[in-house]
Design a protein around this motif. Structure first.
Motif, PDB file in Angstrom:
ATOM      1  N   CYS A  32       0.786  -1.209   0.017  1.00  0.00           N
ATOM      2  CA  CYS A  32       0.028   0.008  -0.053  1.00  0.00           C
ATOM      3  C   CYS A  32       0.814   1.054   0.074  1.00  0.00           C
ATOM      4  O   CYS A  32       0.596   2.348   0.086  1.00  0.00           O
ATOM      5  CB  CYS A  32      -0.934   0.109   1.267  1.00  0.00           C
ATOM      6  N   GLY A  33       2.163   1.038   0.078  1.00  0.00           N
ATOM      7  CA  GLY A  33       3.030   2.164  -0.077  1.00  0.00           C
ATOM      8  C   GLY A  33       3.675   2.832   1.449  1.00  0.00           C
ATOM      9  O   GLY A  33       4.250   3.915   1.244  1.00  0.00           O
ATOM     10  N   VAL A  34       3.368   1.913   2.293  1.00  0.00           N
ATOM     11  CA  VAL A  34       3.987   2.219   3.535  1.00  0.00           C
ATOM     12  C   VAL A  34       5.176   1.075   3.937  1.00  0.00           C
ATOM     13  O   VAL A  34       4.520   0.086   3.791  1.00  0.00           O
ATOM     14  CB  VAL A  34       3.003   2.414   4.466  1.00  0.00           C
ATOM     15  N   ASP A  35       6.187   1.570   4.553  1.00  0.00           N
ATOM     16  CA  ASP A  35       7.210   0.571   4.906  1.00  0.00           C
ATOM     17  C   ASP A  35       7.514   0.577   6.471  1.00  0.00           C
ATOM     18  O   ASP A  35       7.943   1.568   7.043  1.00  0.00           O
ATOM     19  CB  ASP A  35       8.302   0.950   4.279  1.00  0.00           C
ATOM     20  N   PHE A  36       6.969  -0.330   7.126  1.00  0.00           N
ATOM     21  CA  PHE A  36       7.391  -0.550   8.757  1.00  0.00           C
ATOM     22  C   PHE A  36       8.819  -0.861   8.842  1.00  0.00           C
ATOM     23  O   PHE A  36       9.688  -1.047   8.013  1.00  0.00           O
ATOM     24  CB  PHE A  36       6.376  -1.414   9.541  1.00  0.00           C
ATOM     25  N   ASP A  37       9.515  -0.176  10.067  1.00  0.00           N
ATOM     26  CA  ASP A  37      10.692  -0.368  10.436  1.00  0.00           C
ATOM     27  C   ASP A  37      11.212  -1.833  10.234  1.00  0.00           C
ATOM     28  O   ASP A  37      10.364  -2.555  10.707  1.00  0.00           O
ATOM     29  CB  ASP A  37      11.110   0.209  11.801  1.00  0.00           C
ATOM     30  N   GLU A  38      12.113  -2.143   9.579  1.00  0.00           N
ATOM     31  CA  GLU A  38      12.641  -3.277   9.455  1.00  0.00           C
ATOM     32  C   GLU A  38      13.080  -4.206  10.942  1.00  0.00           C
ATOM     33  O   GLU A  38      12.843  -5.344  10.806  1.00  0.00           O
ATOM     34  CB  GLU A  38      13.791  -3.656   8.435  1.00  0.00           C
ATOM     35  N   ASP A  39      13.671  -3.375  11.777  1.00  0.00           N
ATOM     36  CA  ASP A  39      13.716  -4.117  12.867  1.00  0.00           C
ATOM     37  C   ASP A  39      12.388  -4.126  13.849  1.00  0.00           C
ATOM     38  O   ASP A  39      11.656  -3.434  14.047  1.00  0.00           O
ATOM     39  CB  ASP A  39      14.537  -3.048  13.723  1.00  0.00           C
TER      40      ASP A  39
END
Length: 437
Positions: A133-140
């Motif tokens: 949807c175009g949103v990236d949560f923190d990979e950690d």
């Protein structure tokens, strides 16, 4: 007997026809049937105020566990719900039944709406949906938003209960009155693509915030810091489907709705703005606000009423359209000073900003360019928080016929003069040459 039955049937049609016509003519864009997926049914009570606000506005909520084996969004090609609320951040593996990432994305691609909330235990499934949807949560996966300056005094020592007040300035999304109190947030950070015009950050973190694992030694700078951290974002897809993404499930909880907020460094307490924020965002997401429709698109020559089959170059024409906005209960005239129409063939030959009469009618007039071909009237209206309008109407433009040209064109007078002066000069020269030595 047959005739009396026929009379009764005609009477029933006569009584019910106005009711049916009124029902079908009042098009309502708001969602009605909403599927609510939960990690635990206890969320029904811990988030009851938010759910009651939806039911009080006429929504039919269907609560189910996210791992229910009978889950389905559609049956026989027809969708069973108009919107989806995904309050199941920690669901492991795939969702239950026929639900997976692809099914939810198809649901949105079909024009349906989505509310998604995450927390510190967000699973890969929820992260994948947000990414699409175009949103990236923190990979950690263990990181949360921490702020050692803008935190609530009732927060634990890790300062992960932060106070947010950096809200977007958009009345159509947050309401005309705005959010009165500070917002409590406990959850994870996400980032949005600044170049995208589909994703908009509603609530961002303060400059002193960062995303990290609480009470852990930092061996490297955090990936997300300051105002680049988005706490709550909204997405309006190209098909006008709307998505609300929050990094905090607690943001919608009764506890945060009713908890007084005392920011670090302040001696006063204020009411939380969480309830108002959740209410206004749900209104926008479910198209109770900012939904536009265009009707009665019309064009004609100046002084005429009927639409012609084609125009001639240099004709004077008029173009009009009615635009209305849904308020959650009724359609009202939309008023703006930035609605434009293009007269388009490969590129816009005419671009005009339309005037409006305050009652939803937009109109303008202009001259058809001195170019013939197949043109289009195009209205492409895109404004923050509003559904986009794309209107197009094709019309050919022809040149003058052979009998429509002026007999004497003003621009050609010098050529006319040159021709007649040459004939006169030749006549005078002939007389002089023949009769004078």
């Amino acid at each position: 007997m047959a005739s009396s039955a026929r009379v009764r049937a005609l009477l029933w049609v006569a009584v019910m026809l106005p009711v049916l016509c009124a029902a079908f003519s009042e098009e309502k864009p708001t969602d009605q049937r909403v599927l609510v997926l939960l990690d635990d049914l206890a969320l029904k009570s811990s988030h009851s105020i938010f759910f009651k606000s939806l039911t009080s506005r006429g929504y039919e909520l269907d609560f189910k566990l996210a791992d229910d084996s009978k889950l389905a969004l559609q049956r026989y090609g027809e969708y069973l719900y108009d919107a989806l609320i995904l309050f199941a951040p920690s669901v492991e593996g795939q969702l239950g039944g026929n639900l997976d990432v692809a099914a939810i994305l198809d649901f949105v691609d079909s024009g349906h709406d989505l509310i998604l909330a995450a927390d510190a235990h967000t699973s890969d499934v929820i992260r994948d949906i947000a990414t699409e949807c175009g949103v990236d949560f923190d990979e950690d996966t263990e990181a949360v938003v921490v702020d050692h300056i803008n935190f609530a005094v009732q927060s634990e020592s890790d300062h992960s209960l932060i106070v947010g007040d950096k809200l977007i300035d958009a009345d159509v999304i947050l309401g005309k009155d705005g959010i009165k109190g500070p917002v409590l947030f406990r959850g994870i950070a996400h980032s949005v693509n600044a170049a995208s015009d589909l994703v908009v950050t509603v609530l961002s973190a303060s400059p002193s915030a960062f995303s990290a694992t609480p009470n852990a030694v930092m061996t490297a700078p955090p990936a997300l810091t300051g105002t680049s951290i988005s706490l709550v974002s909204v997405v309006q897809a190209r098909n006008n489907a709307r998505i609300l993404i929050s990094g905090s499930l607690d943001l919608f909880s009764d506890k945060f709705f009713k908890s007084p907020v005392q920011k670090f460094g302040s001696s006063s307490k204020s009411a939380s703005g969480n309830e108002q924020l959740a209410l206004e965002l749900s209104k926008w997401t479910f198209h109770e606000r900012g939904h536009l429709k265009a009707v009665n698109v019309h064009h004609q020559k100046v002084g005429e009423k009927d639409e012609p089959a084609m125009y001639r170059i240099t004709d004077q024409l008029e173009y009009s359209v009615e635009i209305h906005e849904w308020t959650g209960k009724e359609w009202r005239p939309y008023q703006a000073d930035d609605v434009q129409v293009q007269f388009y063939m490969m590129s816009p030959y005419v671009l005009k900003t339309m005037d409006h009469n305050g009652k939803g009618l937009y109109h303008t007039s202009f001259q058809v360019p001195d170019v013939y071909g197949v043109f289009q009237f195009k209205v492409e209206y895109k404004k923050l928080g509003y559904t986009s309008l794309t209107l197009s109407k094709q019309i050919p433009v022809r040149p003058f016929r052979h009998n429509e040209y002026e007999r004497f064109i003003k621009a050609a007078y010098p050529y006319y003069g040159g021709a007649f002066s040459m004939m006169t000069g030749f006549f005078v020269f002939g007389i002089v040459f023949l009769y004078h030595k």
